[in-house]
Each structure stands twice: as structure tokens, then as C-alpha cells.
Design a protein around this motif. Sequence first.
Motif, PDB file in Angstrom:
ATOM      1  N   ALA A  46     -77.514  58.811  22.711  1.00 27.01           N
ATOM      2  CA  ALA A  46     -78.555  59.711  21.316  1.00 27.01           C
ATOM      3  C   ALA A  46     -80.305  59.367  21.889  1.00 27.01           C
ATOM      4  O   ALA A  46     -81.052  60.127  21.669  1.00 27.01           O
ATOM      5  CB  ALA A  46     -78.185  58.555  19.992  1.00 27.01           C
TER       6      ALA A  46
ATOM      7  N   PRO B 249     -77.420  65.198  18.077  1.00 27.79           N
ATOM      8  CA  PRO B 249     -78.598  64.934  17.314  1.00 27.79           C
ATOM      9  C   PRO B 249     -78.962  65.851  16.415  1.00 27.79           C
ATOM     10  O   PRO B 249     -79.284  67.466  17.655  1.00 27.79           O
ATOM     11  CB  PRO B 249     -79.234  63.488  18.451  1.00 27.79           C
ATOM     12  N   THR B 250     -79.293  66.485  15.836  1.00 28.39           N
ATOM     13  CA  THR B 250     -80.219  66.881  14.383  1.00 28.39           C
ATOM     14  C   THR B 250     -81.557  66.726  14.679  1.00 28.39           C
ATOM     15  O   THR B 250     -82.165  67.956  13.466  1.00 28.39           O
ATOM     16  CB  THR B 250     -78.968  67.226  13.120  1.00 28.39           C
TER      17      THR B 250
ATOM     18  N   GLY C  63     -72.552  71.026  16.243  1.00 28.57           N
ATOM     19  CA  GLY C  63     -73.842  70.142  15.461  1.00 28.57           C
ATOM     20  C   GLY C  63     -73.882  71.636  14.822  1.00 28.57           C
ATOM     21  O   GLY C  63     -73.470  73.310  15.516  1.00 28.57           O
TER      22      GLY C  63
ATOM     23  N   SER D 287     -82.289  68.468  19.448  1.00 27.55           N
ATOM     24  CA  SER D 287     -82.332  69.702  18.907  1.00 27.55           C
ATOM     25  C   SER D 287     -82.928  70.787  19.122  1.00 27.55           C
ATOM     26  O   SER D 287     -82.402  71.806  18.166  1.00 27.55           O
ATOM     27  CB  SER D 287     -82.651  69.162  17.094  1.00 27.55           C
TER      28      SER D 287
ATOM     29  N   SER E  42     -71.311  64.745  17.868  1.00 29.22           N
ATOM     30  CA  SER E  42     -72.196  65.299  17.102  1.00 29.22           C
ATOM     31  C   SER E  42     -73.249  65.706  17.699  1.00 29.22           C
ATOM     32  O   SER E  42     -73.586  64.560  18.865  1.00 29.22           O
ATOM     33  CB  SER E  42     -72.355  64.304  15.658  1.00 29.22           C
TER      34      SER E  42
ATOM     35  N   ASN F 264     -82.910  61.875  23.813  1.00 31.13           N
ATOM     36  CA  ASN F 264     -84.364  62.056  22.726  1.00 31.13           C
ATOM     37  C   ASN F 264     -85.807  61.592  23.010  1.00 31.13           C
ATOM     38  O   ASN F 264     -86.862  62.058  23.227  1.00 31.13           O
ATOM     39  CB  ASN F 264     -84.030  61.818  21.011  1.00 31.13           C
TER      40      ASN F 264
END
Length: 711
Positions: free
Chosen positions: A614, A637-638, A658, A643, A635, A617
Amino acid sequence: MQPLSRSHMNRIPIPFGLALVLLVSLVSPTSSCTEQDKTSLLQLLAGFYRDGGLTASWQSNTDCCIWEGITCSRPNRIVTDIFLASRGLEGPISPFLGNLTGLLRLDLSHNSLYGGLPLELVKSRSIIVLDVSFNRLTGGLSELPSSAPVQPLQILNISSNLFTGRFPSTIWEVMKSLVVLNASTNSFTGQIPTTPCVSMPSFAVLELSFNQFGGNIPQGLSNCTVLKLLTAGHNHLSGTLPDDLFNVTSLEHLSLPSNWLQGSLDGISKLTNLVTLDLGGNELSGNIPESIGELKRLEGLHLERNNMSGELPTALSNCKNLVTVDLRSNNFSGELTKVNFSNLSNLKKLDLLYNHFTGNIPDSLYSCSKLTALRLSHNNFHGQLSERIGNLESLSFLSLVNSSLTDITRTLRILGKSRSLTTLLIGLNFYHETMPEDDNIDGFENLQVLSISDCSLSGKIPHWLSKLRNLGLLFLHNNQLTGPIPDWISSLNVLFFLDLSNNKLIGEIPIALMEIPMLKSDKTAPKVFFELPVYAFNPSLQYLMPSAYPKVLDLSINNITGLIPEKIGQLKALTSLYLGSNKLAGEIPEPICTLTNLQVLDLSNNHLTGTIPAALNNLHFLSNFSISNNDLEGSIPTMGQLSTFPGSSFEGNPKLCGPMIVNHCGSTEAAPVSIVLTKEIGTGVIFAIAFGAFFVVGVLYDQIVLARHFG
Ligand SMILES: *[C@@H]1O[C@H](CO)[C@@H](O)[C@H](O)[C@H]1NC(C)=O
Ligand SMILES: *[C@@H]1O[C@H](CO)[C@@H](O)[C@H](O)[C@H]1NC(C)=O
Ligand SMILES: *[C@@H]1O[C@H](CO)[C@@H](O)[C@H](O)[C@H]1NC(C)=O
Ligand SMILES: *[C@@H]1O[C@H](CO)[C@@H](O)[C@H](O)[C@H]1NC(C)=O
Ligand SMILES: *[C@@H]1O[C@H](CO)[C@@H](O)[C@H](O)[C@H]1NC(C)=O
Ligand SMILES: *[C@@H]1O[C@H](CO)[C@@H](O)[C@H](O)[C@H]1NC(C)=O
Ligand SMILES: *[C@@H]1O[C@H](CO)[C@@H](O)[C@H](O)[C@H]1NC(C)=O
Ligand SMILES: *[C@@H]1O[C@H](CO)[C@@H](O)[C@H](O)[C@H]1NC(C)=O
Ligand SMILES: *[C@@H]1O[C@H](CO)[C@@H](O)[C@H](O)[C@H]1NC(C)=O
Ligand SMILES: *[C@@H]1O[C@H](CO)[C@@H](O)[C@H](O)[C@H]1NC(C)=O
Ligand SMILES: *[C@@H]1O[C@H](CO)[C@@H](O)[C@H](O)[C@H]1NC(C)=O
Ligand SMILES: *[C@@H]1O[C@H](CO)[C@@H](O)[C@H](O)[C@H]1NC(C)=O
């Protein structure tokens, strides 16, 4: 009027003798500057929004002749000079300055002055030198009534401002003394003024470059009988060079680069005083006429980026003072042997990049002992380098890309003797030869940039490279080099750009690679200029110095195995990391998320597993990113930086989900969902994924390759 009493009080502590002198000078009517001069200067000061501390010195109760930046004439104390360059002044120029009737020189350059240039100054009957360059002045220059009295102005420097509009033609009629007009770097429009010379017998310098002048160069220049310098580069001039331009035989510098000028150079031979001829970046055609040999004083010949063709004329050897010849990006052809370069003993730079010259490198070139830069790349030259290149003791920049060179071992042995070489670009030669491993390859101690890319060379990354202690950039991509990346790589103390992509390298990423000093620290290479700018495939992308290159590590498209070392986190200075298309396994190591300077991160086409950290980011500068075609799961990251990338950055990871890829994350566990989806949608999607992945690799790879076809 300042009360005299204050002046008297001021002199009380001053010793008697000096006081007497002061008293005498105060009593005399010319003891101080005139009230009108003082008032005008104070008006100027009062208008400033920032005065750069002038108020401390410009006290209304003192003689303005002793104020900072002010000079007065000796006997009658009249302000003659205002020198306020680079004082941090901000504000308008007061029209009151026009009331300084004895002002000869006004220099307000390098400030932040805004507003217009007061007409009162332009039509001053005393000013000889007016320099307001490097400010933010706007508006146009006003027309002057042609009945206005003749003005003494000799030097008008209004360059580097924000002036707009057409150039007023009437200015010329009253400025009969003008010698220099510098209006460069503004936004003037319309035709360039050429009528001046009729009324201005001393007009010598006309500098109009970096404006928006358009149209043809008008007739009328032939009356400029003492014009020495005419520059109007970087405008929108079109049409042909007018005949009467070639009659301005006084011209020493003619510089009109980056316009849309057409036609040929056929009349040029009359300009026998030319020292600089710069017509680069136009649409000139035809050949260089044999009569160029008449230009005996010529030092700079710049015809690059035109549509010129034909052979170089024999008579070029008559231009014995030539220092720089730039014919890059034209359509010249034929052999160079017609030119006897032995006669050009001052030649320092010869750039023939992107033409169609044929034959061998002429022997006579090896007698140009002052040569510092030679670029013959991308022509149809064939034949080998002569040992005599070692005679070129000052040669620092050599570019022979795509020149049909063979025998890399011999070539490197010869070139190693060129002690001054700092940049050597010899890619696209020596096809399918073997990289010499020979430790007898010697020399190159000053080399900073080396490219031997695109040669399909076999062999290993050779040990002799480890001796190049000044090497900052090393390009060995697009070869067939085998074996591991050697540990000595970390001993290259100033290396900051390493491209080993598209070879057949094996083994793991060596820990030594994580110790390259320049990639670990913010230290930058010394800011030294290339002798010639280096162009990437896109000719508008040019590098003026090696240190302008980003810090890059590219190992993509090899057969590298193992894990991505945790120690990758040490390479804090990296801006691009390409590890795509290898056989790397394991997880994406967490420390990669601390490389906060990264703009490009390509991990695609490997066997990476696990989830996406994560913390990726945190890479706020990342603009090109791909982890496609791995075996990652979980998944995407949204939110945050990741993203923002399209599906293509992630595709080809069946266990990944995703919003931007086919596998949307369900409310249930991600992995099972994706498997189900893949099954349901079937081969169409698989094709889509495969195509997407191909596309990403293709796009990234194209960019890599495109950016690296050096000139
Ligand atoms: C000085 O110049 C200003 C503006 O140009 C003008 O209005 C004024 O009358 C002049 N003053 C004197 C004393 O000449
Ligand atoms: C303005 O032009 C004149 C004449 O070319 C020159 O002497 C002067 O140095 C220039 N001013 C600046 C700030 O470059
Ligand atoms: C004109 O001014 C520019 C700066 O704006 C300067 O670089 C150039 O040398 C000047 N030209 C002449 C001929 O003085
Ligand atoms: C050049 O000056 C002469 C007079 O000295 C004049 O007859 C002629 O018309 C002028 N040429 C141009 C193009 O202005
Ligand atoms: C250029 O000068 C020649 C004489 O030296 C003259 O015959 C010719 O008319 C001039 N051309 C122009 C366009 O002024
Ligand atoms: C370049 O010159 C050739 C003739 O030498 C001409 O046919 C061609 O149209 C020119 N190209 C451009 C772009 O001006
Ligand atoms: C080279 O220079 C010599 C004199 O230094 C001269 O006689 C000769 O014509 C020149 N050669 C060429 C090809 O221009
Ligand atoms: C170069 O010249 C050839 C003819 O010599 C012409 O066919 C070709 O179009 C020219 N190329 C360019 C880019 O102008
Ligand atoms: C080239 O010029 C040099 C020096 O002027 C002279 O010695 C030599 O003979 C010339 N070579 C040719 C091929 O003309
Ligand atoms: C190398 O030069 C040849 C002509 O000699 C040209 O056809 C080819 O496209 C060039 N290759 C590259 C990659 O520029
Ligand atoms: C990697 O190695 C395999 C065999 O081990 C070979 O088939 C493949 O072409 C190699 N790939 C590259 C890019 O060298
Ligand atoms: C990153 O991608 C953009 C758009 O795809 C491209 O224009 C740019 O050249 C790429 N930059 C690098 C360093 O690969």
C-alpha cells in the motif's frame, strides 16, 4: 525647498577646514543639484512599490548628486547618469525623468519595473543611452511626430520586457543618432523595421530576436551602410532573403535562426565581412555555393535544420577562420573529401548529424588539431577510423553513431588514446561483433558518457569499463551481452545512468548495484556542458550537459532471476527504475516504497507474487508505472497515487482485482471472484488481457527505445 538651516546644522560637527569648503560650495549657486532634478528623482522614487532601500540615500534634504546611483556633471551639478541596475526596484518608471534636462545615461535594467516606457524618455533631448532591459514593461512604443526635434539617443536597450505591438516607423525619422537598438525578447509583431538606415547614418546594431515579427524581410536594408549586426532569430519571418540584404557588405553578424525563411544562399558571397552566419532552423534549400569561399572572416557557419542539399563546396577550405560548422539535419550528400580540412586549422566543432554524406572520414580532418567536437552520426559514411584520430588532442566529443564502423576492438584501442574524450557515442555499429573483454583496452580516463548501444554485441559486460572513473552515463542497451552484472559496477563512483536493457544478462540483481554512490545520494554530476548538445530520437529533446540526465537504472528485458533486493531502498536518488521483462520472483519489497523520487517504475512481465504494498502510494512523483503480467494478488488501492494509473498498468495478474481492471473486487474475497470472472468471460478476455499487456510493454519499450537513439 529644503530649509538651509538644516544643512547648516548638519555641518556643525565637521572639522573647520572641511566645513569651510562645504560652506563655500553651499553658498555657490552650483553647489547642489537643481531642484528640478531632485524633484524628478524623488518622483521616480515615490512611484516605486519597492525601492530596494534607496530611500536611505535619497534624502530630500541632501544634494541629489551624492545619492546612490546618481552622477552629476562636475561644474554645474546637473544629473547626467542614473545607474540603478539590479536594485530590486518594482513599480512604474516616472515620466518626470523626462524633466532631467542634462541626463545622458539612464540604466534601470534588471529590475521589476512595470507599466509603459514613458514617451518623455523616448523623446528626451539629452539621453544618449537608455537601458531598461530585463524588466516587465508592457505596452507598445509610441509613434513620435516626425516634426519632433532630432534626438541624441545612441543606444536603446529595451530587450527582455513584455512590449507588444508594431514597431513605430516614425521613431527612425527623429533618432538620427541611433547606433544600437536591442529589442530582443519581447512580443513585438508586424514586419521588422528596415527603413531606419536612410535617416540613421550610424546605425550599426539591430537586435530583434525572440519576438513575433512576421512577414518578409522588407527591402530597404541596402542603405544600412554601417550595419554590423542583424539578429532576428526566433520570430515568424518568411519568404526569401531579399537581394539587398546581400548588399549590406558591412554586416559581420547575420543571425536569423528559427524562422520560416526559404530560398538559397546564392548571394551570400558579397557579405565578405561576415564573421557569423546563422540561418539554422529555417526552410532554406539549394546547396552551399562555391562562392562561400569569399567569406574569409567567417568563424561560425550555422545552417542546421534546413532542407539544404548537394555536396560541400571545395572552396569551404578557403574560410580559414572557421571555428564552428553546424550542418546538422539537412539533406547534404556526397563525399567530404572535396573539402581540404587541413586548411581549417581553427576548426573546433563540426556537426554533420543526420545528412546523407558518403565515403570515408576524410584524412584531412585529422589535421584539425583544435577540434573539440566531431559528430558524423547518421550519415552513410563507411570505412574505418584512422589511428590519426589520436592527433586530435583536444577532441572531447565524438559521435559516430550508425556509421558502418566495424572491428570494435581496434576502434576502442585507437580511441582510448584520445585523452581528452569525455563523450563517446558509437552505437549502431559493429553489428554482431564481440565486446572486447581485453584488459588491454586502456585510456578513456576522462570519459563521462559512453554509448555502445544497438550493436547486437555478444560477450560480457567488460572489465575494462571498471577503470573509467569519470563515467556518469553508460548505455549498453540493445546488445546480446551475457553473464551476470559484475560486482565492480559499484566502484564507478560517479555513475548515475546505467542502461543495460535488452541484453541476455543472467543471474541475480547484485547487491553491489545497490551500492552505486550517485544513486544513493542527492549528489549531482558537475555541471559541465557537452561540446555539442545531445539529441534524443525526438529532435526537440536535447541535453546540454550530462548532469541534466535523470538518475536511471534500467535492467529490463534480460534474463535476471531471484528477488528484488530489499536494499533497493538505498537507491534514494533514482528517478526511473526499469526491471520489467525479466524473471524476477518473490514479493515487491517494501523498501521500494521509500524511493520517493521515482517517476518511472516498471516491474512488468516478471514472476512477482504477493500483494501490492500500500505504501507505493507514497511515490507522489510516479507518472509511469507498470506491474502488469506478474502473479500478484489482492486488491489495487482505490485511493492515492496508484489509483490514477489505467488498467494497463495492472493487467495480466489473474489474482489481482480493482476498479480499473477486468477483475473488480467483490464484497467477498477478491481472489475467488477473479477466478470466477475469468472463467465466465473466457477467451475473449484472455485475449484482451494479453493484448493489453502487450500494449503496455510495447508502449513502455517504445519510449525507452525511442528516447535512446542518440544523435
Ligand atoms: C515634469 O514632468 C511632468 C510629467 O512629464 C510634468 O507634468 C511636469 O510639468 C514637469 N515638471 C516640471 C517642473 O517641468
Ligand atoms: C543593453 O544593450 C547595450 C548595447 O548593446 C549593452 O551595452 C548593455 O550591456 C545591455 N544591457 C544589458 C543589461 O545587457
Ligand atoms: C540584447 O539583449 C540581450 C539580453 O536581453 C543580450 O543577450 C544580447 O546580447 C543583446 N544584444 C546586443 C547586440 O547587445
Ligand atoms: C537608399 O537611399 C537612397 C538615397 O541615399 C534612396 O534614393 C533610396 O531610395 C534608398 N533605398 C531604400 C530602399 O530606401
Ligand atoms: C546591390 O548593389 C549593386 C551594386 O553593388 C546594385 O547594382 C544593386 O542594385 C543593389 N541591389 C539592391 C537590391 O539594392
Ligand atoms: C526540400 O528540397 C527539395 C529539393 O532539394 C524539394 O523537392 C522539397 O520539396 C523540399 N522540402 C521541403 C520540406 O521544403
Ligand atoms: C589552403 O591554403 C593554402 C594557403 O595556406 C592555399 O594556397 C590553398 O589554396 C588552400 N586550399 C584550399 C583547398 O583552399
Ligand atoms: C533529400 O533530397 C532528395 C533528392 O536528392 C529528395 O528526394 C528528398 O525528398 C530530400 N529529403 C528531404 C527531407 O528534403
Ligand atoms: C590541403 O591543404 C594543405 C595545407 O594547405 C596542403 O598541404 C595539402 O596539400 C592540401 N591537400 C590537398 C589534397 O589539396
Ligand atoms: C542507419 O543508417 C542507415 C543508412 O546508412 C539507415 O538506413 C538506417 O535507418 C539507420 N538506422 C537507424 C536506426 O537510424
Ligand atoms: C532467457 O533465457 C532463455 C533460456 O534460458 C532464452 O530462451 C531466452 O531467449 C532468454 N531471454 C532473453 C531476453 O535473453
Ligand atoms: C511516461 O509516459 C508518458 C505517457 O505515456 C510518456 O509521454 C513519457 O515519455 C513516459 N516517460 C518515461 C520517462 O518513460
